[in-house]
Scaffold this motif. Structure first.
Motif, mmCIF file in Angstrom:
data_model
loop_
_atom_site.group_PDB
_atom_site.id
_atom_site.type_symbol
_atom_site.label_atom_id
_atom_site.label_comp_id
_atom_site.label_asym_id
_atom_site.label_seq_id
_atom_site.Cartn_x
_atom_site.Cartn_y
_atom_site.Cartn_z
ATOM 1 N N ASP A 353 24.838 48.376 25.453
ATOM 2 C CA ASP A 353 24.174 48.986 26.771
ATOM 3 C C ASP A 353 24.920 48.710 27.871
ATOM 4 N N GLU A 354 25.181 49.731 28.880
ATOM 5 C CA GLU A 354 25.796 49.514 29.995
ATOM 6 C C GLU A 354 25.801 47.990 30.769
ATOM 7 N N ARG A 355 24.475 47.882 30.987
ATOM 8 C CA ARG A 355 24.284 46.475 31.622
ATOM 9 C C ARG A 355 25.000 45.199 30.808
ATOM 10 N N ARG A 356 24.786 45.209 29.650
ATOM 11 C CA ARG A 356 25.574 43.851 28.879
ATOM 12 C C ARG A 356 26.887 44.169 28.567
ATOM 13 N N TRP A 357 27.306 45.478 28.578
ATOM 14 C CA TRP A 357 28.592 45.551 28.022
ATOM 15 C C TRP A 357 29.773 45.713 29.277
ATOM 16 N N GLY A 358 29.308 45.787 30.300
ATOM 17 C CA GLY A 358 30.227 46.081 31.661
ATOM 18 C C GLY A 358 31.472 44.948 31.487
ATOM 19 N N ARG A 359 31.020 43.811 31.145
ATOM 20 C CA ARG A 359 32.321 42.856 30.909
ATOM 21 C C ARG A 359 32.948 42.882 29.686
ATOM 22 N N HIS A 360 32.684 43.676 28.755
ATOM 23 C CA HIS A 360 33.471 43.882 27.597
ATOM 24 C C HIS A 360 34.362 45.257 27.556
ATOM 25 N N VAL A 361 34.519 45.933 28.753
ATOM 26 C CA VAL A 361 35.294 47.056 28.673
ATOM 27 C C VAL A 361 36.358 46.953 29.735
ATOM 28 N N ALA A 362 37.783 47.680 29.254
ATOM 29 C CA ALA A 362 38.651 47.634 30.251
ATOM 30 C C ALA A 362 38.926 48.914 30.873
ATOM 31 N N THR A 363 38.474 48.650 32.239
ATOM 32 C CA THR A 363 38.533 49.993 33.174
ATOM 33 C C THR A 363 39.642 50.006 34.047
ATOM 34 N N ALA A 364 40.342 48.860 34.207
ATOM 35 C CA ALA A 364 41.706 49.126 35.076
ATOM 36 C C ALA A 364 42.844 49.902 34.866
ATOM 37 N N ASP A 365 42.688 50.083 33.254
ATOM 38 C CA ASP A 365 43.794 50.815 32.697
ATOM 39 C C ASP A 365 43.983 52.163 33.296
ATOM 40 N N THR A 366 42.714 52.699 33.716
ATOM 41 C CA THR A 366 42.895 53.907 34.196
ATOM 42 C C THR A 366 42.799 54.172 35.867
ATOM 43 N N SER A 367 42.599 53.062 36.329
ATOM 44 C CA SER A 367 42.365 53.163 37.927
ATOM 45 C C SER A 367 43.074 52.295 38.811
ATOM 46 N N ALA A 368 43.845 51.185 38.077
ATOM 47 C CA ALA A 368 44.424 50.276 39.080
ATOM 48 C C ALA A 368 45.178 49.231 38.396
ATOM 49 N N VAL A 369 46.330 49.867 37.556
ATOM 50 C CA VAL A 369 47.305 49.125 36.994
ATOM 51 C C VAL A 369 48.428 48.621 38.009
ATOM 52 N N PRO A 370 48.561 47.305 38.320
ATOM 53 C CA PRO A 370 49.469 46.718 39.096
ATOM 54 C C PRO A 370 50.893 46.719 38.454
ATOM 55 N N HIS A 371 52.079 46.962 39.186
ATOM 56 C CA HIS A 371 53.345 47.151 38.454
ATOM 57 C C HIS A 371 54.355 46.563 39.495
ATOM 58 N N SER A 447 46.768 41.924 46.720
ATOM 59 C CA SER A 447 45.703 42.322 47.795
ATOM 60 C C SER A 447 45.417 43.805 47.522
ATOM 61 N N ALA A 448 46.406 44.771 47.347
ATOM 62 C CA ALA A 448 46.130 46.032 47.108
ATOM 63 C C ALA A 448 45.320 46.306 45.738
ATOM 64 N N THR A 449 45.553 45.552 44.703
ATOM 65 C CA THR A 449 44.849 45.652 43.508
ATOM 66 C C THR A 449 43.260 45.497 43.763
ATOM 67 N N VAL A 450 43.001 44.256 44.756
ATOM 68 C CA VAL A 450 41.736 44.040 44.796
ATOM 69 C C VAL A 450 40.852 45.106 45.608
ATOM 70 N N ALA A 451 41.871 45.625 46.616
ATOM 71 C CA ALA A 451 41.110 46.566 47.480
ATOM 72 C C ALA A 451 40.727 47.779 46.826
ATOM 73 N N ILE A 452 41.479 48.282 45.753
ATOM 74 C CA ILE A 452 41.232 49.348 44.813
ATOM 75 C C ILE A 452 40.117 49.107 43.856
ATOM 76 N N VAL A 453 40.246 47.960 43.055
ATOM 77 C CA VAL A 453 39.514 47.487 41.989
ATOM 78 C C VAL A 453 38.096 47.254 42.757
ATOM 79 N N GLY A 454 38.122 46.825 43.994
ATOM 80 C CA GLY A 454 36.832 46.561 44.505
ATOM 81 C C GLY A 454 36.288 47.817 45.409
ATOM 82 N N GLU A 455 37.028 48.686 45.339
ATOM 83 C CA GLU A 455 36.514 50.149 46.177
ATOM 84 C C GLU A 455 36.170 49.318 47.669
ATOM 85 N N VAL A 456 36.814 48.540 48.381
ATOM 86 C CA VAL A 456 36.607 48.186 49.519
ATOM 87 C C VAL A 456 36.731 49.185 50.546
ATOM 88 N N PRO A 457 35.541 49.435 51.321
ATOM 89 C CA PRO A 457 35.820 50.596 52.484
ATOM 90 C C PRO A 457 36.657 50.264 53.527
#
Length: 484
Positions: A353-371, A447-457
């Protein structure tokens, strides 16, 4: 930890990992830490491509080059670094950073975390089965109770050119491990490997010619990044030719003769060595994919937990470069941490379920890949580029700032040239992409990666105060520019 001999034997583990690069090591570490018996199969050096032929040796070659370039812009220091680099010392440093291609320390680490090692070529032999052919000619048949993880990575992809197959040429492996600087080095390609190796070998004494099919370097990044790198390479003495392709390759006099490259504009280029830096291909051609109904040589599509989507049964994982989500070591290790946790959770019967599996999935590969591209100047990016943002259909504001206007940039080196770009989701007020090009910008990236991953306003970013005088002050200037 054990090494198989010549006799045939059968073993059963909870998890079998094929490939002992950084990704395979991280998968094994996580599954073993969760109490699952784990074995790693490796046909080459434990530590993989990154440790011996990519990340470590390439950055060891580049670090002296970049440090000297920065030092030449510092009063009182530029005179001390006016001469050429000590090539022998740079190559010795490269060898040390690559552990002299000795994997004994990595093997010892596997043993320290109680992960078994079998040296040999591993191939799938049906669901949850792997057959290993050892260097001594023996066979080990492995069965996995829960999961098999493919972490075999990628190899250099070269174009199908007339004459190339019969011509000795460099790929990324030869470029990072060469024992001397060739007098004339032709590099085919304009991406990361091409630009980094051009930067390194030009500084180490080669006359470099870059042959780039595209109209700019680093075509997957913001245009200003490739333009700055191209300008710097030309200033360093490299010949950068854009919009040109190679049609044929011939080497005279055997493996040690000159190599001639025939170009689509009718011209020819003669060099002592040629490096083809034209992409990567998955190492899946001989790992038994046909035994489970997949095509040998294909990329392996996965879900966010690393589970191969084309294979039923929930037992086959593909982690790192081999799944083509993000071809970077750090992203592969991130995926490995997620996949290892997912394997352990499924083995324990944990509900997905989403609540328990949030720590088991890789989401940064589609939104915040540092390079980071370790050229001179450096290029660092994370999240979307302007083109990607436009194609996504979002309402995006593009904010640029000249890094040379920062006091911290002038402290870093005289004559500083660089650009920063921030992409803002106009509807949500958050950063969705950032690119920096200039000396020393790699350290801005997290710092840019944290801002994007954290969706910091952006309203909160105003209160993240950068120290003065540092290049990180660009964050304040980007926000000021955005607010007008």
């Amino acid at each position: 930890m054990s090494d198989a001999g010549t006799t045939a034997e059968a073993r059963t583990y909870d998890v079998v990992v094929i490939g002992a690069g950084p990704v395979g090591e991280n998968v094994a570490d996580r599954t073993r830490a969760a109490g699952l018996s784990t074995v790693v199969v490796e046909s080459g050096l434990v530590g993989g491509e990154c440790s011996y032929w990519a990340c470590e040796p390439s950055k060891a070659l580049l670090r002296p080059v970049l440090a000297r370039a920065d030092a030449r812009g510092i009063p009182g220091l530029r005179e001390a670094v006016a001469g050429p680099l000590d090539v022998e010392a740079v190559l010795a440093h490269r060898d040390a950073m690559s552990a002299h291609w000795d994997d004994s320390a990595q093997v010892a680490w596997l043993a320290s975390v109680s992960v078994d090692l079998i040296r040999g070529h591993g191939r799938l032999d049906g669901p949850k089965r792997v057959t290993v052919t050892t260097p001594e000619g023996g066979t080990v048949r492995l069965t996995a109770r829960h999961a098999v993880a493919i972490t075999t990575g990628t190899a250099a992809a070269v174009p199908d050119l007339p004459g190339l197959a019969a011509t000795r040429h460099w790929t990324s492996r030869e470029a990072t491990t060469a024992d001397r600087a060739p007098g004339r080095l032709a590099i085919v390609g304009g991406g990361v490997v091409a630009t980094e190796m051009a930067t390194a070998w030009q500084a180490l004494g080669s006359r470099v010619t870059l042959l780039v099919r595209d109209e700019r370097l680093l075509p997957r990044m913001e245009p200003f990044a490739g333009e700055l790198v191209a300008d710097a390479l030309r200033e360093a003495g490299a010949d950068v030719r854009l919009g040109v392709s190679v049609t044929d390759v011939k080497r005279a006099g055997g493996d040690d003769g000159e190599v001639t490259l025939f170009l689509d504009d009718g011209g020819e280029l003669v060099a002592d060595e040629v490096l083809f830096a034209t992409g990567r291909a998955p190492r899946t051609g001989d790992i038994g994919l046909e035994s489970i109904g997949l095509d040998p040589g294909q990329w392996l599509p996965v879900d966010d937990s690393g589970l191969v989507t084309d294979t039923p049964g929930g037992w086959l994982y593909a982690v790192g470069d081999v799944n083509r989500r993000a071809l970077f070591t750090h992203q592969g290790k991130y995926q490995a941490r997620m996949a290892g946790a997912a394997i352990a959770a499924r083995a324990a019967g944990e509900p997905a379920d989403e609540r328990r599996w949030g720590r088991h999935v890789a989401t940064a590969d589609t939104s915040a890949v540092p390079h980071v591209v370790f050229t001179h100047p450096e290029v660092a990016s994370v999240g979307l580029t302007t083109l990607e943002a436009q194609q996504s259909g979002r309402r995006i504001d593009v904010v640029d700032y000249d890094l040379a206007r920062l006091a911290g940039a002038h402290q870093y080196t005289e004559g500083y040239r660089g650009t920063a770009r921030m992409l803002v989701d106009a509807d949500r007020g958050t950063v969705v992409g950032a690119t920096f090009a200039g000396p020393g910008v790699a350290e801005l990236l997290h710092s840019a990666t944290v801002a994007i991953v954290g969706e910091v306003p952006l309203d909160r970013l105003w209160h993240a105060v950068p120290a003065f005088p540092t290049i990180s002050e660009v964050w304040l200037r980007l926000l000021e520019t955005y607010r007008g």
